[in-house]
Write an enzyme that holds these catalytic residues in place. Structure first.
Site, mmCIF file in Angstrom:
data_model
loop_
_atom_site.group_PDB
_atom_site.id
_atom_site.type_symbol
_atom_site.label_atom_id
_atom_site.label_comp_id
_atom_site.label_asym_id
_atom_site.label_seq_id
_atom_site.Cartn_x
_atom_site.Cartn_y
_atom_site.Cartn_z
ATOM 1 N N SER A 443 -56.270 -30.321 15.479
ATOM 2 C CA SER A 443 -57.597 -30.500 14.877
ATOM 3 C C SER A 443 -58.193 -29.188 14.408
ATOM 4 C CB SER A 443 -58.551 -31.136 15.899
ATOM 5 O OG SER A 443 -58.688 -30.284 17.022
ATOM 6 N N HIS A 464 -53.896 -35.432 11.153
ATOM 7 C CA HIS A 464 -54.921 -35.365 12.195
ATOM 8 C C HIS A 464 -55.580 -36.724 12.399
ATOM 9 C CE1 HIS A 464 -59.102 -33.867 13.591
ATOM 10 N NE2 HIS A 464 -58.337 -34.158 14.624
ATOM 11 N N GLU A 476 -56.821 -37.102 8.605
ATOM 12 C CA GLU A 476 -56.850 -35.955 7.694
ATOM 13 C C GLU A 476 -55.409 -35.518 7.427
ATOM 14 O OE1 GLU A 476 -61.045 -33.681 8.528
ATOM 15 O OE2 GLU A 476 -59.463 -33.409 10.028
ATOM 16 N N ASN A 514 -64.199 -31.327 11.322
ATOM 17 C CA ASN A 514 -64.639 -30.338 12.307
ATOM 18 C C ASN A 514 -65.312 -29.140 11.659
ATOM 19 O OD1 ASN A 514 -63.757 -31.923 14.385
ATOM 20 N ND2 ASN A 514 -61.871 -30.791 14.759
#
Length: 609
Positions: A443, A464, A476, A514
């Site tokens: 991540s 991800h 992702e 993130n």
């Protein structure tokens, strides 16, 4: 004549009870002013709506008529209640119409000059006891109050759009504001069925103070061509459960409004994260201000419409020409929650799955965890017992990565430690057949570092998943500069088969979600450090004002403060921006072992199960 009363020293004078607010004037009848008018009239207040543009006032009345008509159709109002409500509202083009109001709420454009002129006129018009409220979400309430002849009666009353639906109201006081005025307006907010949050005077207050930094970073991410507007918005909706993506939200708010708010925030904070992304200026000056103009980040059917229409930037379906590699079997490396969830996802989609761990016990425990998850799906009626058994039969536990010798796709889901992942990829390079796709679920770590641990970096890609993998729709897809086109195509095809939504992004810290989420969480911690607002008020503000499923401190405790700190450190190292430096309070809590729910204490106390 009344008998004289004994003098009481000012320090002992009991505070006067808040004056009841009856009649209200709303100055500015745009979308927000119209919504506030409806909220007040629904609660039984007489309201005068004031706008120098008579055409705008007429549009406001028409919107109120239409809104209340829909409420009758849905059974939320009777026809008699609607008639009484509309009778309590009148409009005027003259500010003198506010003369009898107990409260005046201005929601004119975000300009000091315009607002100050309104307050100067109101000083001349309203009664000395009247409260003057500004609806600003960007400008200094203190500066506006200081220009008034009665600064103690001036405060901020920040509703959220759409005002009839949004429950949050931020009540903004400054050093000049009297407690009686704050108390009266707080009582009014409760009477209206809203959740009042008391905040101090700083640009953006709580909700917008956190929200606009996030929106600004999303705009900068798009401007850098790091990801498409559709992928950025889908990532935040599907990865964080937000009602809208950031670029669509900027269009709804108004690109010009966002730029004004960010300018005000940057003036105070000098934080680069608040410096408006250049694209906001470019769009604003081109008149591409969002939905109201019919075009912003997206193109709309017409000005004011919410219907997005195709334009030159809209992706074309089926435009990819490179076919992917065939995938029939999948290897999942790891035995934790994420590895088990990913294995379940692939097995449900019909793939044969090998789950490899460091020991046979761990691999069997992972399969047992998947069995328990499938059992819960059966209990909830989402899966038949026969189908669950078939899914479980497709999963083979193994105690060695040698079991990956024939898999077409190997997915690692081990600890978020670069050295551990590199060692694993070196092993996968040796055991996996030529042509197998090697994917990492990291991540925050660089995918290229995993790829360079192999002799075939062209076969390595980021994939991800989000936790819990069986429920979360987002993946992702992270390409490095060395990833082959057919490897990228393979992963997108696999995502479609397992019913996940893939978003493309480059190999940089945080990817999309993130990179946008954790600076927002970090800024929330800084707000608490500065004693600007409480944990509860910040969480309530973001849930009620921003539509977030969880407040930032609730989310931090769920994610884990140690995990959050690690991601924030990675972001800070990557982008070298002082504004991304982890908040000291977060570092102190991690050092004290307060890691969130998993330890029973983080920002809050938790009952450990």
């Amino acid at each position: 004549m009344a008998a004289p009363q004994p003098h009481t020293p000012p320090s002992q004078t009991p505070p006067a009870p808040p004056s009841p607010i009856g009649a209200v004037a709303v100055v500015g009848l745009g979308t927000m002013g119209t919504g506030i008018t409806e909220v007040l009239a629904r609660a039984g207040h007489t309201v005068v709506g004031i706008d120098i543009d008579q055409a705008q006032a007429a549009r406001s009345v028409a919107a109120l008529v239409a809104s209340t008509s829909r409420a009758v159709d849905r059974g939320r109002l009777t026809e008699r209640e609607r008639s009484d409500l509309l009778a309590r509202v009148r409009t005027s083009a003259d500010l003198d119409a506010a003369a009898d109001a107990d409260l005046v709420i201005e929601v004119v454009p975000e300009s000091y000059e315009i607002k100050q002129e309104v307050f100067r006129e109101l000083d001349r018009i309203v009664r000395p006891s009247a409260i003057l409220a500004t609806g600003t979400n960007a400008l200094s309430v203190t500066r506006l109050a200081a220009e008034s002849a009665r600064p103690e009666r001036v405060l901020g009353l920040h509703f959220f759009n759409p005002a009839p639906a949004m429950r949050l109201v931020e009540i903004v006081s400054c050093v000049l504001t009297s407690p009686q005025a704050v108390a009266a307006v707080t009582d009014l907010a409760l009477e209206l069925g809203k959740e009042p949050v008391a905040v101090g005077d700083r640009p953006g207050f709580v909700a917008d103070g956190l929200l606009f930094g996030y929106l600004n970073q999303a705009a900068a991410m798009y401007e850098a061509k790091y990801a498409s507007r559709e992928d950025i918005d889908a990532a935040m909706r599907l990865g964080c459960g937000l009602p809208m993506g950031p670029l669509a939200l900027l269009d709804l708010i108004g690109v010009d409004t966002a730029r004004t708010v960010l300018d005000a925030m940057y003036t105070e904070s000098h934080d680069r994260l608040h410096a408006p992304a250049p694209i906001l200026k470019q769009l604003s000056e081109a008149g591409l201000t969002g939905r109201k103009a019919g075009r912003g980040f997206y193109t709309y059917e017409s000005p004011g419409s919410s219907e997005v229409v195709r334009d030159a930037l809209t992706p074309t379906a089926g435009s990819r020409t490179v076919p992917g590699r065939e995938v029939r079997s999948v290897g999942v490396a790891g035995s934790g929650t994420m590895a088990s969830g990913i294995a379940e996802v692939f097995a449900k989609a019909g793939y044969d799955v090998v789950v490899a761990a460091r020991s046979a016990e761990k691999a069997l425990a992972a399969k047992a965890r998947i069995g328990a998850s499938l059992g819960r799906s059966v209990d909830r009626g989402r899966l038949t017992a026969e189908a669950a058994a078939q899914v479980l039969d497709r999963i083979t536990p193994a105690d060695s990565y040698d079991a990956f010798a024939e898999v077409d796709l190997a997915v690692e889901a081990v600890a978020e430690d670069l050295e551990v992942k590199q060692q694993l990829f070196a092993t996968l390079d040796k055991v996996c057949r030529p042509g197998a796709v090697l994917a990492t679920t990291t991540s925050s770590l660089p995918v290229i570092a995993c790829a360079r641990a192999t002799s075939r970096p062209q076969d390595v890609i980021g994939m991800h998943f989000f936790n819990p993998a069986p429920a979360m729709k987002l993946v992702e897809v992270v390409r490095t500069v060395l990833t082959a086109e057919d490897v990228h195509a393979t992963v997108r095809e696999v995502c479609a088969k397992v019913r996940k939504h893939p978003v493309d992004c480059g190999d940089r810290a945080g990817f999309i979600v993130n990179a946008l989420l954790f600076p927002y969480l970090n800024n929330a911690v800084k707000m608490v450090e500065e004693h600007y607002a409480s944990l509860d008020d910040i969480d309530a503000a973001m849930k009620l004002g921003g539509g977030y499923p969880m407040g930032p401190f609730e989310l931090l405790d769920v994610v884990g403060l140690d995990v959050s700190l690690a991601i924030e450190k990675v972001l800070h190292r990557e982008f070298r921006d002082p504004g991304l430096a982890p908040a000291p309070l977060l570092e102190h809590l991690v050092a004290a072992g307060c890691l969130g729910r998993k330890t029973g204490r983080g920002f809050r106390e938790h009952v450990r199960r």
